[in-house]
Write a protein that holds these residues in place. Structure first.
Motif, PDB file in Angstrom:
ATOM      1  N   SER A 118      12.435 -26.057 -49.760  1.00 33.91           N
ATOM      2  CA  SER A 118      12.664 -25.001 -49.363  1.00 33.91           C
ATOM      3  C   SER A 118      13.703 -24.080 -50.254  1.00 33.91           C
ATOM      4  N   PHE A 119      15.033 -24.758 -50.446  1.00 34.97           N
ATOM      5  CA  PHE A 119      15.968 -23.866 -50.660  1.00 34.97           C
ATOM      6  C   PHE A 119      16.757 -24.051 -52.222  1.00 34.97           C
ATOM      7  N   ASP A 120      16.278 -25.170 -52.313  1.00 36.74           N
ATOM      8  CA  ASP A 120      16.478 -25.635 -53.896  1.00 36.74           C
ATOM      9  C   ASP A 120      16.027 -25.431 -54.973  1.00 36.74           C
ATOM     10  N   ALA A 121      16.710 -25.053 -55.675  1.00 35.50           N
ATOM     11  CA  ALA A 121      16.219 -24.360 -57.039  1.00 35.50           C
ATOM     12  C   ALA A 121      16.820 -24.934 -58.192  1.00 35.50           C
ATOM     13  N   ILE A 122      16.418 -24.922 -59.695  1.00 36.34           N
ATOM     14  CA  ILE A 122      17.205 -25.252 -60.831  1.00 36.34           C
ATOM     15  C   ILE A 122      17.639 -24.173 -61.971  1.00 36.34           C
ATOM     16  N   ALA A 123      18.316 -24.546 -62.131  1.00 36.36           N
ATOM     17  CA  ALA A 123      19.175 -22.931 -62.178  1.00 36.36           C
ATOM     18  C   ALA A 123      18.382 -22.883 -64.219  1.00 36.36           C
ATOM     19  N   LEU A 124      18.698 -22.337 -64.930  1.00 38.77           N
ATOM     20  CA  LEU A 124      17.711 -21.816 -65.981  1.00 38.77           C
ATOM     21  C   LEU A 124      18.590 -20.531 -67.349  1.00 38.77           C
ATOM     22  N   GLY A 125      19.549 -20.900 -66.432  1.00 38.51           N
ATOM     23  CA  GLY A 125      20.518 -19.716 -66.682  1.00 38.51           C
ATOM     24  C   GLY A 125      21.542 -18.802 -65.665  1.00 38.51           C
ATOM     25  N   PRO A 126      22.416 -18.544 -66.397  1.00 40.50           N
ATOM     26  CA  PRO A 126      23.448 -17.188 -65.805  1.00 40.50           C
ATOM     27  C   PRO A 126      22.484 -16.747 -64.574  1.00 40.50           C
ATOM     28  N   ASP A 127      21.943 -15.981 -65.026  1.00 41.17           N
ATOM     29  CA  ASP A 127      21.386 -14.784 -63.490  1.00 41.17           C
ATOM     30  C   ASP A 127      19.410 -15.550 -63.312  1.00 41.17           C
TER      31      ASP A 127
END
Length: 278
Positions: A118-127
């Motif tokens: 649920s809280f995992d995310a992929i960073a595609l940019g600084p924001d």
């Protein structure tokens, strides 16, 4: 995902299943019950839920909805379009029964399907971060849509479904068993709804009376994309989601529903049959 099954039901059988959203919640509760009793990966929940929901859809269509439609047309001498009023009322009653049954079995407390993503995310940019869970759900939805198009165009059963949808009177003369074909289509519709229900349970909390909420969302998506078009359901869902998110970002959460309704009204005004109606 919610609207694909609804579009399939209407496209093949001209049937609007008012209990469609409630079956999503049934699948979500099924997944939550299994996950809390057996320590398994949430991804494995899709294995039992798909055949379980398919069987329910097949049996309901074969034993209840088809019989009600036929009896209504024979008794009143109506055309097929008018004969669908009885199944509409039956599915409305089914919706009430499902909601009350879920409330009696599971009470009104909000539940969810536990998972570690649920809280995992992929960073595609600084924001900019993208949820791994929701990105996975999007990929699954695209895959299912692709498989459904292959199934309807390349398999004998898929062609039979399209034939029964095009002309339910001529199809039996070509050897198509329409009652069986309708039941298979209904089973596929609820199987897809079951997958969507698990996705809902993994990404948010749910309660027994949440079904109509998702039914309204599905109606909006189908109106935008076009009745009976699964590709339209995909595009309509993405458009509705983008419009609501942008409106919520710019004007606040209360603007999301208004923006979605405005989009639906614009489509009804300028293209009443939807963007991809066939």
């Amino acid at each position: 995902m919610v609207s694909i099954g609804l579009a399939l039901n209407f496209g093949v059988m001209r049937l609007v299943n008012l209990a469609h959203g409630d079956w999503l919640i049934v699948a979500a509760y099924f997944g939550a019950s299994v996950a809390t009793r057996i320590s398994i990966s949430p991804a494995l929940l899709f294995i039992p839920i798909v055949p379980f929901m398919f069987v329910i859809g097949y049996v309901l269509q074969r034993t209840l909805l088809t019989r009600v439609s036929v009896q209504a047309m024979e008794k009143r001498g109506m055309s097929a379009n008018f004969g669908l009023m009885s199944p509409l009322l039956v599915t409305f009653g089914m919706s009430i029964v499902l909601e009350r049954s879920l409330l009696g079995i599971f009470d009104s407390d909000a539940k969810s399907i536990p998972n570690n993503w649920s809280f995992d995310a992929i960073a595609l940019g600084p924001d900019l971060n993208v949820s791994v869970l929701k990105l996975t759900f999007l990929c699954v939805a695209v895959l299912i849509l692709f498989l459904m198009r292959l199934f309807l165009s390349r398999t004998h059963t898929g062609r039979a479904i399209r034939a029964a949808s095009d002309d339910s009177e001529i199809a039996p003369l070509m050897g198509v068993k329409t009652a069986h074909v309708y039941a298979v289509a209904s089973g596929i519709s609820l199987a897809i709804a079951g997958i969507a229900g698990l996705m809902i349970g993994m990404s948010r909390t749910f309660q027994p009376f949440d079904g109509p909420q998702f039914l309204l969302i599905a109606f909006g998506v189908v109106i935008i994309g076009g009745l009976g078009s699964m590709v339209g359901s995909m595009v309509g869902g993405i458009l509705l989601g983008i419009v609501q998110v942008l409106a919520g970002t710019w004007f606040g959460p209360s603007a999301e529903v208004i923006a979605g309704n405005v989009l639906i009204l614009l489509v009804l005004a300028f293209r009443p049959r939807g963007l991809f109606s066939r």
